[in-house]
Write a protein that holds these residues in place. Structure first.
Motif, PDB file in Angstrom:
ATOM      1  N   PRO A   1       0.810  -1.227   0.000  1.00 33.36           N
ATOM      2  CA  PRO A   1       0.000   0.000   0.000  1.00 33.36           C
ATOM      3  C   PRO A   1       0.838   1.270   0.000  1.00 33.36           C
ATOM      4  O   PRO A   1       0.389   2.326  -0.460  1.00 33.36           O
ATOM      5  CB  PRO A   1      -0.840  -0.124   1.284  1.00 33.36           C
ATOM      6  N   ARG A   2       2.076   1.186   0.494  1.00 27.67           N
ATOM      7  CA  ARG A   2       2.932   2.376   0.479  1.00 27.67           C
ATOM      8  C   ARG A   2       3.352   2.746  -0.940  1.00 27.67           C
ATOM      9  O   ARG A   2       3.625   3.909  -1.227  1.00 27.67           O
ATOM     10  CB  ARG A   2       4.155   2.146   1.370  1.00 27.67           C
ATOM     11  N   TYR A   3       3.392   1.745  -1.831  1.00 31.31           N
ATOM     12  CA  TYR A   3       3.661   2.059  -3.237  1.00 31.31           C
ATOM     13  C   TYR A   3       2.601   3.017  -3.778  1.00 31.31           C
ATOM     14  O   TYR A   3       2.905   3.952  -4.514  1.00 31.31           O
ATOM     15  CB  TYR A   3       3.639   0.780  -4.080  1.00 31.31           C
ATOM     16  N   GLN A   4       1.345   2.745  -3.419  1.00 31.67           N
ATOM     17  CA  GLN A   4       0.264   3.592  -3.907  1.00 31.67           C
ATOM     18  C   GLN A   4       0.394   5.011  -3.370  1.00 31.67           C
ATOM     19  O   GLN A   4       0.200   5.979  -4.109  1.00 31.67           O
ATOM     20  CB  GLN A   4      -1.080   2.997  -3.491  1.00 31.67           C
ATOM     21  N   VAL A   5       0.736   5.127  -2.090  1.00 29.56           N
ATOM     22  CA  VAL A   5       0.890   6.462  -1.497  1.00 29.56           C
ATOM     23  C   VAL A   5       2.001   7.226  -2.208  1.00 29.56           C
ATOM     24  O   VAL A   5       1.858   8.416  -2.532  1.00 29.56           O
ATOM     25  CB  VAL A   5       1.189   6.348   0.008  1.00 29.56           C
TER      26      VAL A   5
ATOM     27  N   PRO B   1       0.955   8.647   8.360  1.00 34.29           N
ATOM     28  CA  PRO B   1       2.136   8.487   9.221  1.00 34.29           C
ATOM     29  C   PRO B   1       2.301   7.064   9.740  1.00 34.29           C
ATOM     30  O   PRO B   1       3.430   6.554   9.833  1.00 34.29           O
ATOM     31  CB  PRO B   1       1.866   9.464  10.369  1.00 34.29           C
ATOM     32  N   ALA B   2       1.189   6.413  10.063  1.00 39.53           N
ATOM     33  CA  ALA B   2       1.276   5.059  10.624  1.00 39.53           C
ATOM     34  C   ALA B   2       1.864   4.079   9.616  1.00 39.53           C
ATOM     35  O   ALA B   2       2.608   3.156   9.979  1.00 39.53           O
ATOM     36  CB  ALA B   2      -0.103   4.589  11.077  1.00 39.53           C
ATOM     37  N   GLY B   3       1.542   4.240   8.341  1.00 45.18           N
ATOM     38  CA  GLY B   3       2.021   3.323   7.322  1.00 45.18           C
ATOM     39  C   GLY B   3       3.523   3.388   7.125  1.00 45.18           C
ATOM     40  O   GLY B   3       4.143   2.404   6.711  1.00 45.18           O
ATOM     41  N   PHE B   4       4.113   4.549   7.416  1.00 49.09           N
ATOM     42  CA  PHE B   4       5.550   4.731   7.231  1.00 49.09           C
ATOM     43  C   PHE B   4       6.284   4.819   8.565  1.00 49.09           C
ATOM     44  O   PHE B   4       7.458   5.208   8.591  1.00 49.09           O
ATOM     45  CB  PHE B   4       5.815   6.003   6.418  1.00 49.09           C
TER      46      PHE B   4
ATOM     47  N   ASP C   1      16.550   5.075   4.534  1.00 44.25           N
ATOM     48  CA  ASP C   1      17.054   4.081   3.590  1.00 44.25           C
ATOM     49  C   ASP C   1      15.917   3.222   3.044  1.00 44.25           C
ATOM     50  O   ASP C   1      15.878   2.889   1.863  1.00 44.25           O
ATOM     51  CB  ASP C   1      18.096   3.179   4.259  1.00 44.25           C
ATOM     52  N   ASP C   2      14.982   2.839   3.942  1.00 42.29           N
ATOM     53  CA  ASP C   2      13.844   2.020   3.516  1.00 42.29           C
ATOM     54  C   ASP C   2      12.987   2.760   2.500  1.00 42.29           C
ATOM     55  O   ASP C   2      12.466   2.162   1.551  1.00 42.29           O
ATOM     56  CB  ASP C   2      12.982   1.632   4.719  1.00 42.29           C
ATOM     57  N   CYS C   3      12.841   4.063   2.695  1.00 43.97           N
ATOM     58  CA  CYS C   3      12.022   4.851   1.771  1.00 43.97           C
ATOM     59  C   CYS C   3      12.650   4.853   0.387  1.00 43.97           C
ATOM     60  O   CYS C   3      11.952   4.758  -0.629  1.00 43.97           O
ATOM     61  CB  CYS C   3      11.872   6.284   2.294  1.00 43.97           C
ATOM     62  N   GLY C   4      13.966   4.946   0.323  1.00 45.79           N
ATOM     63  CA  GLY C   4      14.645   4.905  -0.960  1.00 45.79           C
ATOM     64  C   GLY C   4      14.412   3.593  -1.677  1.00 45.79           C
ATOM     65  O   GLY C   4      14.207   3.566  -2.896  1.00 45.79           O
ATOM     66  N   VAL C   5      14.430   2.471  -0.923  1.00 44.72           N
ATOM     67  CA  VAL C   5      14.178   1.165  -1.514  1.00 44.72           C
ATOM     68  C   VAL C   5      12.731   1.073  -1.997  1.00 44.72           C
ATOM     69  O   VAL C   5      12.453   0.486  -3.041  1.00 44.72           O
ATOM     70  CB  VAL C   5      14.497   0.051  -0.500  1.00 44.72           C
ATOM     71  N   LEU C   6      11.803   1.635  -1.222  1.00 43.41           N
ATOM     72  CA  LEU C   6      10.401   1.640  -1.632  1.00 43.41           C
ATOM     73  C   LEU C   6      10.208   2.363  -2.952  1.00 43.41           C
ATOM     74  O   LEU C   6       9.469   1.908  -3.828  1.00 43.41           O
ATOM     75  CB  LEU C   6       9.539   2.314  -0.550  1.00 43.41           C
ATOM     76  N   VAL C   7      10.854   3.513  -3.087  1.00 45.88           N
ATOM     77  CA  VAL C   7      10.716   4.303  -4.313  1.00 45.88           C
ATOM     78  C   VAL C   7      11.212   3.507  -5.511  1.00 45.88           C
ATOM     79  O   VAL C   7      10.578   3.490  -6.570  1.00 45.88           O
ATOM     80  CB  VAL C   7      11.491   5.638  -4.192  1.00 45.88           C
ATOM     81  N   LYS C   8      12.335   2.811  -5.358  1.00 39.62           N
ATOM     82  CA  LYS C   8      12.856   1.994  -6.454  1.00 39.62           C
ATOM     83  C   LYS C   8      11.915   0.842  -6.777  1.00 39.62           C
ATOM     84  O   LYS C   8      11.783   0.429  -7.913  1.00 39.62           O
ATOM     85  CB  LYS C   8      14.235   1.464  -6.099  1.00 39.62           C
ATOM     86  N   GLY C   9      11.246   0.335  -5.742  1.00 37.52           N
ATOM     87  CA  GLY C   9      10.369  -0.808  -5.944  1.00 37.52           C
ATOM     88  C   GLY C   9       9.123  -0.494  -6.726  1.00 37.52           C
ATOM     89  O   GLY C   9       8.587  -1.348  -7.440  1.00 37.52           O
ATOM     90  N   CYS C  10       8.618   0.722  -6.575  1.00 38.81           N
ATOM     91  CA  CYS C  10       7.375   1.049  -7.274  1.00 38.81           C
ATOM     92  C   CYS C  10       7.627   1.848  -8.541  1.00 38.81           C
ATOM     93  O   CYS C  10       6.719   2.137  -9.266  1.00 38.81           O
ATOM     94  CB  CYS C  10       6.424   1.808  -6.357  1.00 38.81           C
TER      95      CYS C  10
END
Length: 248
Positions: free
Chosen positions: A194-198, A230-233, A239-248
């Motif tokens: 779901p964070r990909y969608q956000v 805020p709860a989702g992240f 570092d995790d956010c950077g990986v998420l961005v690459k993933g989506c």
């Protein structure tokens, strides 16, 4: 191996694989484990990594004639910061995303050339790659639709190499079924987390407000994405956010 001894059911698997490999010097074993996120999360409990450690032992003790590859979402890379975790021995994590331009170009043009089609000029395949953003899944869908378009009319056996024109590309991209297939690919990717969608909606919102040419730094994107959820992240570091961005 000079590692500390391990016990349990893994010993039989370890011994069996090494025995099988020893039976023929030409043998090798490649184990590909997809959607490994839940497995890695469970195995990482208490920073134990018991099963991953067994996989590492098998690779090392076989001289890497046996290899194990874990594939999954961003969470497969989140263990990098943990001390003494065995995943570091598997090699650097590889983020799978858009193809490099030359690789995407080859994937589009070489199969077509093999069956007698070539693009009328270099700008035509470049235009296709821009439209699919070098994404292999979209490129595969487009290639299949293009082949269907090009082969819809029978050709004589001695026909010369056929040219793929911009008109052909337009016809394929205007196909409603292809657009639906593209949309479904995007939907499946965004639904993986779901964070990909956000993140995607955050980028889309910024493009709407600032223009499509305006970019966001990773810090800006991380801040803007956390704001509505805020709860989702909460457990997501920089570092995790950077990986998420690459993933989506």
């Amino acid at each position: 191996s000079g590692d500390a001894p391990l016990t349990g059911a893994g010993t039989a698997v370890h011994a069996g694989i090494l025995s099988w490999l020893a039976g023929d010097s030409n043998r090798s074993l490649l184990i590909l484990l997809d959607e490994a996120d839940a497995f890695l999360d469970a195995d990482a409990a208490g920073n134990q990594f018991t099963n991953v450690e067994w996989c590492r032992r098998i690779m090392e003790d076989s001289g890497r004639r046996a290899k194990v590859v874990f594939a999954g979402l961003h969470r497969t890379a989140r263990f990098d910061s943990l001390p003494n975790q065995p995943l570091s021995h598997f090699g650097p994590a590889i983020v799978v995303g858009p193809l490099r331009p030359q690789h995407a170009y080859d994937l589009l043009t070489r199969p077509l050339q093999a069956v007698g089609f070539r693009f009328e000029d270099d700008s035509t395949p470049a235009r296709v790659l821009a439209l699919v953003n070098n994404m292999p899944a979209l490129l595969q869908l487009f290639g299949a639709a293009l082949m269907e378009e090009l082969t819809s009319q029978p050709l004589p056996p001695n026909a010369p190499v056929q040219l793929v024109t911009n008109a052909d590309v337009d016809s394929v991209f205007n196909n409603a079924e292809l657009k639906d297939a593209f949309r479904e690919k995007y939907r499946l990717t965004l639904n993986l987390d779901p964070r990909y969608q956000v993140i995607a909606y955050t980028v889309a919102g910024a493009a709407h407000e600032r223009g499509v040419d305006a970019g966001l730094t990773l810090t800006e994107l991380s801040t803007d994405a956390r704001s509505p959820w805020p709860a989702g992240f909460a457990s997501c570091g920089s570092d995790d956010c950077g990986v998420l961005v690459k993933g989506c």
